[in-house]
Design a protein around this motif. Structure first.
Motif, mmCIF file in Angstrom:
data_model
loop_
_atom_site.group_PDB
_atom_site.id
_atom_site.type_symbol
_atom_site.label_atom_id
_atom_site.label_comp_id
_atom_site.label_asym_id
_atom_site.label_seq_id
_atom_site.Cartn_x
_atom_site.Cartn_y
_atom_site.Cartn_z
ATOM 1 N N GLY A 34 0.795 -1.220 0.000
ATOM 2 C CA GLY A 34 0.000 0.000 0.000
ATOM 3 C C GLY A 34 0.825 1.267 0.000
ATOM 4 O O GLY A 34 0.278 2.360 -0.129
ATOM 5 N N GLN A 35 2.132 1.124 0.120
ATOM 6 C CA GLN A 35 3.019 2.287 0.146
ATOM 7 C C GLN A 35 3.582 2.563 -1.241
ATOM 8 O O GLN A 35 3.885 1.639 -2.003
ATOM 9 N N ILE A 36 3.740 3.824 -1.582
ATOM 10 C CA ILE A 36 4.372 4.225 -2.838
ATOM 11 C C ILE A 36 5.843 4.499 -2.552
ATOM 12 O O ILE A 36 6.174 5.311 -1.677
ATOM 13 N N THR A 37 6.716 3.799 -3.253
ATOM 14 C CA THR A 37 8.147 3.917 -2.985
ATOM 15 C C THR A 37 8.932 4.035 -4.283
ATOM 16 O O THR A 37 8.426 3.728 -5.365
ATOM 17 N N LYS A 38 10.185 4.477 -4.176
ATOM 18 C CA LYS A 38 11.040 4.664 -5.343
ATOM 19 C C LYS A 38 11.669 3.342 -5.760
ATOM 20 O O LYS A 38 12.201 2.601 -4.926
ATOM 21 N N VAL A 39 11.610 3.047 -7.066
ATOM 22 C CA VAL A 39 12.190 1.810 -7.593
ATOM 23 C C VAL A 39 13.052 2.156 -8.809
ATOM 24 O O VAL A 39 12.610 2.870 -9.718
ATOM 25 N N LEU A 40 14.272 1.633 -8.805
ATOM 26 C CA LEU A 40 15.177 1.787 -9.949
ATOM 27 C C LEU A 40 14.908 0.647 -10.926
ATOM 28 O O LEU A 40 15.038 -0.526 -10.577
ATOM 29 N N ILE A 41 14.539 0.988 -12.156
ATOM 30 C CA ILE A 41 14.214 -0.026 -13.163
ATOM 31 C C ILE A 41 15.514 -0.572 -13.762
ATOM 32 O O ILE A 41 16.355 0.179 -14.248
ATOM 33 N N THR A 42 15.655 -1.903 -13.725
ATOM 34 C CA THR A 42 16.882 -2.540 -14.208
ATOM 35 C C THR A 42 16.665 -3.464 -15.398
ATOM 36 O O THR A 42 17.623 -3.788 -16.102
ATOM 37 N N GLU A 43 15.439 -3.919 -15.615
ATOM 38 C CA GLU A 43 15.145 -4.809 -16.739
ATOM 39 C C GLU A 43 13.798 -4.433 -17.348
ATOM 40 O O GLU A 43 12.913 -3.907 -16.661
ATOM 41 N N ALA A 44 13.651 -4.747 -18.643
ATOM 42 C CA ALA A 44 12.400 -4.453 -19.344
ATOM 43 C C ALA A 44 11.951 -5.658 -20.144
ATOM 44 O O ALA A 44 12.762 -6.342 -20.772
#
Length: 242
Positions: A221-231
């Motif tokens: 339920g929390q909004i947090t920062k995520v570094l995208i590493t794969e697509a």
């Protein structure tokens, strides 16, 4: 959703509804789903561009792009047509992700009309696309129309269009690698406790892809920062930062 308020004598009241929702403490993301293209006004686009709580996302079920098919479906082009609306959205300063759904195999759809749709999808490079095959329903106007498309042919058109969109979606997702985005944590992945799953503001639940989180701890339920590493064509992979 774009017709909200018309039955109350308020004209198009969607923006007023959103403004009231934005005042509620604790609501961080508001997403506009199933917005009839004919009801997307300049007022809606202006508010979408400047709002801090409206997700940068529009779900617009175009259904088709061939004027002949849209006419047979009973849909007008008073808003200028799908191409014109996409251009308006792309010209906004805020980057807006667009989802749309298309129907293939509608009575009277020729190969040339389907190619119109293919060319539009290639041109528009929408972030999310759903495709479904026309299904004949007894008693409907469409069921009485001529020009029925064989199911296998319509199914082939669906698979062809989805394959084209998968390539587009993966290219767009690859551009996210290396970026940090806000992600709403939804909980452990259903297949393994080693992954968390979540969604960005441009991913609607159930119909769009997800962010698979393989690093860090997050609170549901929390909004947090995520570094995208794969697509991938539909999902992104990343780790919680900080």
């Amino acid at each position: 959703i774009t017709a909200y308020g018309r039955d109350l004598g308020r004209g198009y009241g969607l923006v007023q509804l959103v403004q009231e929702l934005e005042k509620i403490e604790g609501i961080e993301w508001i997403r506009l789903l199933y917005a009839n293209p004919e009801g997307i006004t300049e007022e809606i686009l202006d508010h979408l561009e400047g709002s801090k709580k409206l997700c940068p996302y529009l779900d617009i079920p175009f259904q088709h792009v061939s004027p002949a098919i849209l006419s047979r479906m009973g849909r007008g082009e008073g808003y200028g047509g799908p191409r014109s609306l996409v251009e308006k959205i792309r010209n906004l300063k805020r980057e807006i992700s667009i989802r749309s759904t298309f129907m293939v195999g509608f009575p009277g759809e020729t190969e040339a009309m389907f190619e119109e749709l293919v060319e539009f999808v290639k041109w528009a490079r929408l972030e999310h696309v759903g495709v479904f095959v026309y299904s004949k329903e007894s008693g409907t106007k469409a069921a009485r129309m001529g020009g029925e498309v064989p199911f296998e042919e319509a199914l082939g058109r669906k698979e062809s269009l989805l394959a084209i969109q998968a390539e587009i979606s993966e290219e767009l997702n690859r551009a996210r690698v290396g970026q940090v985005h806000d992600v709403l944590i939804e909980g452990p992945h259903e297949e393994t406790d080693l992954l968390l799953k979540g969604r960005t503001a441009w991913m609607a639940p159930d119909v769009d892809g997800r962010v698979l989180i393989n690093k860090g701890d997050g609170v549901v339920g929390q909004i947090t920062k995520v570094l995208i590493t794969e697509a991938h064509p539909y999902d992104l992979v990343g780790g919680i930062t900080g």
